[in-house]
Design an enzyme around this catalytic site. Structure first.
Site, PDB file in Angstrom:
ATOM      1  N   LEU A   1       7.187  10.522  -1.449  1.00 52.73           N
ATOM      2  CA  LEU A   1       6.500  10.686  -2.703  1.00 52.73           C
ATOM      3  C   LEU A   1       7.504  10.115  -3.778  1.00 52.73           C
ATOM      4  O   LEU A   1       7.263  10.693  -4.858  1.00 52.73           O
ATOM      5  CB  LEU A   1       6.066  11.863  -2.660  1.00 52.73           C
ATOM      6  CG  LEU A   1       5.228  12.431  -1.577  1.00 52.73           C
ATOM      7  CD1 LEU A   1       4.561  14.172  -1.830  1.00 52.73           C
ATOM      8  CD2 LEU A   1       3.805  11.700  -1.784  1.00 52.73           C
TER       9      LEU A   1
ATOM     10  N   ASP B   1       7.941   2.270  -6.998  1.00 58.37           N
ATOM     11  CA  ASP B   1       7.905   3.661  -7.108  1.00 58.37           C
ATOM     12  C   ASP B   1       8.568   3.856  -8.553  1.00 58.37           C
ATOM     13  O   ASP B   1       8.035   4.847  -9.298  1.00 58.37           O
ATOM     14  CB  ASP B   1       9.263   4.184  -6.163  1.00 58.37           C
ATOM     15  CG  ASP B   1       8.663   4.077  -4.665  1.00 58.37           C
ATOM     16  OD1 ASP B   1       7.520   3.649  -4.534  1.00 58.37           O
ATOM     17  OD2 ASP B   1       9.439   4.178  -3.790  1.00 58.37           O
TER      18      ASP B   1
ATOM     19  N   TYR C   1      13.893  -0.078   6.934  1.00 59.84           N
ATOM     20  CA  TYR C   1      13.208  -0.570   5.860  1.00 59.84           C
ATOM     21  C   TYR C   1      14.029  -1.990   5.698  1.00 59.84           C
ATOM     22  O   TYR C   1      13.118  -2.881   5.177  1.00 59.84           O
ATOM     23  CB  TYR C   1      13.463   0.393   4.588  1.00 59.84           C
ATOM     24  CG  TYR C   1      12.700  -0.120   3.257  1.00 59.84           C
ATOM     25  CD1 TYR C   1      11.640   0.444   2.993  1.00 59.84           C
ATOM     26  CD2 TYR C   1      13.362  -0.857   2.476  1.00 59.84           C
ATOM     27  CE1 TYR C   1      10.899   0.024   1.766  1.00 59.84           C
ATOM     28  CE2 TYR C   1      12.766  -1.161   1.315  1.00 59.84           C
ATOM     29  CZ  TYR C   1      11.609  -0.922   0.789  1.00 59.84           C
ATOM     30  OH  TYR C   1      10.891  -1.185  -0.297  1.00 59.84           O
TER      31      TYR C   1
HETATM   32  C1  GLA Z   1       9.452   2.701  -0.648  1.00 64.24           C
HETATM   33  C2  GLA Z   1       9.977   1.812  -1.702  1.00 64.24           C
HETATM   34  C3  GLA Z   1       8.777   1.017  -2.463  1.00 64.24           C
HETATM   35  C4  GLA Z   1       7.777   0.244  -1.246  1.00 64.24           C
HETATM   36  C5  GLA Z   1       7.276   1.284  -0.364  1.00 64.24           C
HETATM   37  C6  GLA Z   1       6.442   0.576   0.658  1.00 64.24           C
HETATM   38  O1  GLA Z   1       8.470   3.683  -1.123  1.00 64.24           O
HETATM   39  O2  GLA Z   1      10.706   2.378  -2.408  1.00 64.24           O
HETATM   40  O3  GLA Z   1       9.532  -0.110  -3.056  1.00 64.24           O
HETATM   41  O4  GLA Z   1       8.363  -0.824  -0.606  1.00 64.24           O
HETATM   42  O5  GLA Z   1       8.617   1.958   0.089  1.00 64.24           O
HETATM   43  O6  GLA Z   1       5.142   0.256   0.094  1.00 64.24           O
END
Ligand code: GLA
Length: 394
Positions: free
Chosen positions: A126, A179, A229
Site C-alpha cells: 500500500l 506510488d 521486481y
Molecule cells: C510497486 C512500484 C510501482 C508499480 C507497482 C506495480 O508498487 O513501486 O511503481 O510498479 O509496484 O504496479
C-alpha cells in the site's frame, strides 16, 4: 495518535517547545487497476488512502537531520554533507535518500528534526515507502524554501519524482512513478487516471453508490520482492528491445496495441518474456476500459476487468502467489462482490475488492475464516476511504 500527542512526543525526544512545530502528511495508495504498467510507459488507476505517513518537524540551525518514529526505538542523526553514508540503514534510508536527491537537484534544504508516525501498514503493497518519501520531500522543501525566504508553492509532481529517484538510486528498487504520484497528487473520493509516459492525468470521481472498496492484507512477509521486481522490469525491457526491431518508433511497451503485439509476438522466442509483455499490453487496455466503465457508472464491467487483471498477474506476470490467490478466490465467492485483484507489486501484500456495502461484514468474516483455514495465519481487512495527497496540516 492525535497531532497533539505527536507534538508532545516530539518535544520529549528533541526538546524545545511545541510552538514552532510543523505538521505534514502524505498517504499510502491502493491501485484499482493497471499493475506493472507504470515503468512500461502505460496507464495506472490508483487512489490515495487516508492512512498516511505524518511528520512533525522543526528546522535546525545546523546541517543535521534528526529522524525518529513513534513505532521504533531507533534514532538517527545524519549530516546533509555526508548523505551517501547512510544507504544501508534499515530505517531512515528513504528519508535520507530523498534529502540526497533534493540536494542533487539543487533544492536549498536545511537541517531539521522529524518525528514520523506511519499508519500505512509497512511492506503491505500500500506504498508505505512512497508515503514516507513524499512527506519527507514536502517537509524538507517547505522548510528549506522558508529559510531562504522563497515563497513559491511546492510542486507536488516534482516531489513525487524526487521520491521515485530516491527509491531507484538510493534504496535500489527500480520502481515506477505510480506510488509517489498517487501519494503526492491524490484527491478525496477520486482515483487518478495517470499516463506514465508523460505524467498527464485526470482525477476521476469515484461514485461507488452503495459499494465499498475493501483492502485485504495477506500479512505475508515479503521476501526477495525487490529482486523479483527488478527482474520483471528487465524482462519487459528485453521484450521491448525485440519488438522495437519491427516497431522502431516505439519507446515503451505502453505504446504498443494488443493487435500489434499479436501480430509480432512470434518474434519473442522466450516464452517467459512473451508472457510478461502480453500482461503489460493487455493490462494497459484494461485500464482504459475500466475508466470508461466507471465514467458510465458500470461498476460490474469494472469488476470483471479487475478479475481479468488478477488472472493476468497470476498466470502471465507471475507476481501473485497462493496467499493473494486465496484472498481473491474466497472474496469472489461472496454474494455482492463485484471484483477483486491483487494490488501493488505482488509477491504478498494486499488485494483490493469492490463489494456491496451490506456484504462487507460477510466478506470480512468469511474470507477471514477461510484464509486462516487455508493459509494458517490471519489476513487483515480495511474498508478504505479515499483521501487527499500530501499536504501541510495546519
Ligand atoms: C510497486 C512500484 C510501482 C508499480 C507497482 C506495480 O508498487 O513501486 O511503481 O510498479 O509496484 O504496479
Amino acid at each position: 495518535m492525535e497531532i497533539k500527542a505527536l507534538k508532545k512526543k516530539f518535544v520529549e525526544i528533541y526538546g524545545g517547545t511545541e510552538a514552532d512545530l510543523r505538521v505534514f502528511a502524505s498517504p499510502g495508495r491502493v491501485n484499482l487497476i493497471g499493475e506493472h504498467t507504470d515503468y512500461n510507459g502505460g496507464f495506472v488507476f490508483p487512489a490515495a488512502l487516508t492512512m498516511t505517513s505524518t511528520v512533525i518537524a522543526r528546522p535546525r540551525k545546523d546541517r543535521q537531520i534528526g529522524l525518529a518514529a513513534t513505532d521504533l526505538d531507533c534514532r538517527i542523526k545524519a549530516s546533509l554533507d555526508e548523505l551517501e553514508k547512510y544507504k544501508s540503514l534499515k530505517w531512515g534510508n528513504y528519508q535520507l535518500g530523498v534529502a540526497d536527491e533534493l540536494q542533487k537537484a539543487g533544492y536549498p534544504i536545511v537541517g531539521c528534526d522529524m518525528l514520523f508516525h506511519d499508519t500505512v501498514p509497512l511492506g503491505s503493497g500500500l506504498s508505505s515507502s512512497a508515503a514516507i518519501e513524499v512527506v519527507t520531500a514536502l517537509t524538507l522543501v517547505t522548510l528549506g524554501n522558508e529559510a531562504k525566504g522563497l515563497t513559491q508553492e511546492v510542486n507536488m509532481i516534482d516531489m513525487a519524482l524526487i521520491g521515485q529517484r530516491a527509491e531507484n538510486r538510493y534504496v535500489g528498487v527500480n520502481c515506477g512513478i505510480m506510488d509517489q504520484f498517487a501519494s503526492a497528487m491524490g484527491k478525496k473520493n477520486h482515483a487518478i487516471f495517470l499516463d506514465c509516459k508523460d505524467l498527464s492525468y485526470q482525477l476521476i470521481p469515484l461514485n461507488l453508490n452503495g459499494y465499498k472498496i475493501v483492502i485485504m492484507n495477506t500479512n505475508k512477509k515479503r521476501s526477495l520482492a525487490d529482486s523479483k521486481y527488478n527482474e520483471r522490469r528487465e524482462e519487459c525491457e528485453k521484450g521491448l528491445g525485440i519488438l522495437k526491431k519491427v516497431l522502431p518508433d516505439v519507446s515503451w511497451l505502453g505504446e504498443i496495441s494488443y493487435a500489434a503485439f499479436k501480430q509480432h509476438e512470434h518474434l519473442i522466442e522466450d516464452e517467459v518474456v512473451k508472457k510478461r509483455v502480453e500482461h503489460v499490453i493487455s493490462e494497459d487496455d484494461r485500464v482504459l476500459r475500466s475508466v470508461e466503465a466507471l465514467k458510465n457508472d458500470d461498476i460490474h464491467a469494472f469488476g470483471r476487468l479487475m478479475i481479468a487483471s488478477h488472472h493476468s498477474l497470476r498466470d502471465l506476470y507471475e507476481v501473485s502467489g497462493k496467499e493473494l490467490d486465496t484472498l481473491v478466490e474466497e472474496a469472489l465467492k461472496i454474494d455482492g462482490i463485484v471484483g477483486a485483484r491483487m494490488t501493488g507489486a505482488g509477491f504478498g501484500g494486499c488485494a483490493v475488492s469492490i463489494v456491496k456495502a451490506e456484504a462487507v461484514e460477510a466478506l470480512i468474516a468469511q474470507v477471514g475464516q477461510n484464509y486462516l483455514k487455508r493459509i494458517g495465519y490471519e489476513a487483515s481487512f480495511y474498508v478504505s476511504e479515499i483521501g487527499d495527497g500530501g499536504k501541510e496540516i495546519k
